[in-house]
Design an enzyme around this catalytic site. Structure first.
Site, PDB file in Angstrom:
ATOM      1  N   ASP A   1    -124.731  87.563-105.091  1.00 46.67           N
ATOM      2  CA  ASP A   1    -125.461  88.563-104.329  1.00 46.67           C
ATOM      3  C   ASP A   1    -124.468  89.648-103.908  1.00 46.67           C
ATOM      4  O   ASP A   1    -123.254  89.405-103.856  1.00 46.67           O
ATOM      5  CB  ASP A   1    -126.092  87.881-103.105  1.00 46.67           C
ATOM      6  CG  ASP A   1    -126.716  88.865-102.151  1.00 46.67           C
ATOM      7  OD1 ASP A   1    -127.597  89.633-102.592  1.00 46.67           O
ATOM      8  OD2 ASP A   1    -126.312  88.888-100.978  1.00 46.67           O
TER       9      ASP A   1
ATOM     10  N   ASP B   1    -124.802  92.542-100.983  1.00 45.60           N
ATOM     11  CA  ASP B   1    -124.631  92.845 -99.559  1.00 45.60           C
ATOM     12  C   ASP B   1    -124.432  91.582 -98.726  1.00 45.60           C
ATOM     13  O   ASP B   1    -125.294  90.712 -98.686  1.00 45.60           O
ATOM     14  CB  ASP B   1    -125.841  93.633 -99.046  1.00 45.60           C
ATOM     15  CG  ASP B   1    -126.011  94.942 -99.797  1.00 45.60           C
ATOM     16  OD1 ASP B   1    -125.220  95.862 -99.544  1.00 45.60           O
ATOM     17  OD2 ASP B   1    -126.916  95.024-100.650  1.00 45.60           O
TER      18      ASP B   1
END
Length: 179
Positions: free
Chosen positions: A11, A13
């Site tokens: 992922d 952020d």
């Protein structure tokens, strides 16, 4: 159980850098250890893919090409990005597994031999639904996500790590690397 993993999905952020809020390309900074983590996985013959929801694209707040360019510059083997808002009902926005399925087709992956690292429960839900190993990192939204979900969710991460680097270390210690 030991495995040799085909691919790692990271992922963006809060997992590889940034914070618990979206930071657009140009403002986004990797955590100091992220490049080392990407390199370590790749040096162990694992592909490393970006796996990110970016609804700001559909709102016109950012450009998809800027995200892809930034993520490719970080050394990812491929970028899987959902540009849709949660109200659009797409099949790619996490916790849906569209990005993982697309990567599996494009790279001939067995998703049961892949690992997802993320800081939100949606990352964990997508991983487990697709059959991947799931590691929750406690950077970004990870601590809040853990506190809000670990007692109530039927689906749980395989490991909870303080950081992406700690999660990598745990995974490699529990992986049979063959050359």
């Amino acid at each position: 159980m030991n495995h040799t993993y085909q691919a790692i999905f990271l992922d963006r952020d809060g997992t590889i850098g940034g914070s618990d809020t979206i930071e657009y390309p140009g403002d986004f900074e990797l955590f100091p250890y992220t490049q080392e983590v990407i390199h370590t996985f790749k040096s162990n013959d694992m592909s490393v893919f970006s796996f990110t929801n970016q609804p700001g694209i559909s709102r016109g707040d950012a450009c998809e090409a800027d995200f892809i360019s930034e993520l490719n510059a970080f050394g990812f083997d491929d970028v899987y990005l959902c540009p849709h808002d949660h109200t659009e009902g797409c099949d790619c926005r996490k916790p849906a597994i569209g990005m993982l399925k697309k990567a599996a087709i494009e790279h001939n992956l067995d998703l049961t031999k892949c690992v997802v690292f993320g800081d939100r429960w949606t990352d964990i839900l997508a991983a487990k639904t697709a059959g991947c190993k799931a590691i929750l990192v406690q950077t970004g939204s990870g601590k809040i996500s853990w506190d809000q979900n670990h007692f109530t969710s039927v689906i749980q991460p395989d490991y909870v790590a303080a950081t992406l680097k700690e999660g990598m270390t745990w995974l490699l210690e529990h992986t049979c690397i063959t050359r």
